[in-house]
Design an enzyme around this catalytic site. Sequence first.
Site, PDB file in Angstrom:
ATOM      1  N   LYS A 273       2.944   4.378   0.208  1.00  0.00           N
ATOM      2  CA  LYS A 273       4.339   4.714  -0.056  1.00  0.00           C
ATOM      3  C   LYS A 273       5.218   3.783   0.755  1.00  0.00           C
ATOM      4  CE  LYS A 273       7.410   8.709  -0.465  1.00  0.00           C
ATOM      5  NZ  LYS A 273       7.528  10.179  -0.268  1.00  0.00           N
TER       6      LYS A 273
ATOM      7  N   VAL B  31       2.271   3.923  -4.427  1.00  0.00           N
ATOM      8  CA  VAL B  31       1.070   3.333  -5.023  1.00  0.00           C
ATOM      9  C   VAL B  31       0.046   4.441  -5.210  1.00  0.00           C
ATOM     10  CG1 VAL B  31      -0.758   1.625  -4.821  1.00  0.00           C
ATOM     11  CG2 VAL B  31       1.507   1.127  -3.919  1.00  0.00           C
TER      12      VAL B  31
ATOM     13  N   ASP C 276       2.725 -15.790   2.719  1.00  0.00           N
ATOM     14  CA  ASP C 276       2.590 -14.560   3.509  1.00  0.00           C
ATOM     15  C   ASP C 276       1.121 -14.227   3.760  1.00  0.00           C
ATOM     16  OD1 ASP C 276       3.641 -12.485   4.981  1.00  0.00           O
ATOM     17  OD2 ASP C 276       3.784 -11.110   3.283  1.00  0.00           O
TER      18      ASP C 276
END
Length: 646
Positions: free
Chosen positions: A274, A280, A392
């Site tokens: 969350k 999810v 990332d």
Amino acid sequence: MMNKWAKNWFGLSKKSVSTNSAKGSLPRSPLASIQTNQPVEEGEGGSLPSVSNLGPSSIDHPMEEFASDQSTVGNRNSNDILPEVDHEPSGYLKLQIGSLVLGGPHTDAALAMECSRLNQLFVVVQFGTTEFVSPPLKWESPGRDIGTSSRDSANVSRSSSMMSSHPIPTPAIQRTSSIPNPLTPSYVVFDVAKPVPIDVNIYDHGNNNEFVGRTYIHPSYNYGQFEQFCNSVEVSPAYNRMVDLRLSLNTVFQPLSQHSYGPDDFVPLKLIGKGTFGQVYLVRKKDTERVYAMKVLSKKVIVRRKEVAHTVGERDILVQTSAADSPFIVALRFSFQTPKDLYLVTDYMAGGELFWHLQKSVRFPEERAKFYIAELLLALQALHKRGIVYRDLKPENILLDVQGHIALCDFGLSKANLSVGTTTRTFCGTTDYLAPEVILDEAGYDMMVDFWSLGVLLYEMTCGWSPFYADNTQQLYKNIVFGKVRFPRGLLSVEARDLIKLLLNRNPKHRLGAHGDVEEVMKHPFFDGIDWKKLAAKEISPPFKPIVEGEIDVSNFDVEFTNKAIDRDFSSTDEMSTSAPLSSTVQNGFKGFTYIDASAMDEAFGYHNSNDSASSISSQDDYSKDNSDMDLNRANDEVFMGQIDP
């Protein structure tokens, strides 16, 4: 500390952390429980970190180093030959796992004793990047064994009905000996977008999930064709006493029963994450019963935070990476939308997040780190060849599958269409892994930032802490631009230290990879002994296998989420959910979001649903048109979306 696996699936925790804010996560501290970092993005005013007091950049700064040992990675072999098909397959493949047959010159009594020791075998089926974990194998009653007939191409009538209308026949059973054979009555149905072999791996749960053996099957992708296999299993050296081990399997391929998907086509099983934009879920697709991860995002929250361009851009990159067909990148299977929410459905990786495993271990043996870095290079290779810079790279964004292979996820900070010789200037990433050229912002940056992050990651995995650790963000930036990297004495091999040095070269023009991208890094002596073709085919056994009890196992997720009751309708919950609906102008910003992982579905089946744009399928041709239209809509609605990365 909260398990970042649950929060970072699809990057739910990453969005828009202001770089000049006093708040935010501190960098990882040495030899302590690893702290997780929030990625940072350029703020609304384009503010960059305060580095004016840092002085000129330090180029090619010398690094102190000490010595250690190095070893090699093992591997396995297979043969891949797919039968020819008369069409581009799009449909369902049903696989039934039969029984194991143990033959050979031994007596029945000896075989019975051997089988009794192997009473906790299970199967991991790999279908592309989708995987299935079977229940434990059950022992058949003594005196029964399956026949060893080879491929049987018995015809099954073609139909567009559900899978249950053509159940796979139970294999013929005949009395052949007094040897008990393990039997699993399980079956699995895969969503098929392209012809791939099925990789079947057998493990021994009773022996610490030791690898037993492997076999491939190459099913026919002609509709309605039933096939029966009794394949020889290539056993590992530890189980070479199992002479003539065979596995029986049956397959049948059927066409699609429907051509568009929405929230009602999935059943939520568990909440696994969350974040700011939504939740999810672990979900099960109703028609095939396949398990996936589904990210549900609130459109209103995305619009309010001016993240439409980044959100739709992440979906676009996921489509491109799915087309790349890399086994080391989480594949997007479906994306669709409702007036309120966006939905992204990807393969579920039950092995957990690399960060979670690193947190438990503090550091990895060098061979284990080498394996992960090598597979990450193959993932970066697939991205860079498509002009995508990842930006990332960190343990939180690296998932493990059931067998221990990596899968790169979360493309919210990635940038596409970065051609050779071009740069970008957006300040984004995660503090510990930022390259010096990103911080200094002197001339922009290119794909070399991914190799800097790879060097930081290798150091962190082998040493247990960040090479640029500091108590505050400003000091961390100074360390990245000027600081020396010190290696613990006797911990790393000469090759590992040299690779880290070359990857952490502060001049991106001299950084390893600058003159040959991923291929240049792969040639470094640190990777000597790795068969890159076998690694790309997942034929090299991972040095670590996560503990996973089944395909819906969520033990690698934070119980804070998995223990919560879930809403059966998937609707996002936020303070704006009851406010006025979004205007058509704003909704146009999400045009083209829908996707199904089957580029030929529209053409093969003639499906075009012009009356339901939220449920239509984007073929490759339609995808290009949607992208063009979407870019125009983005330009018209920048007031809602924020600026697109230059």
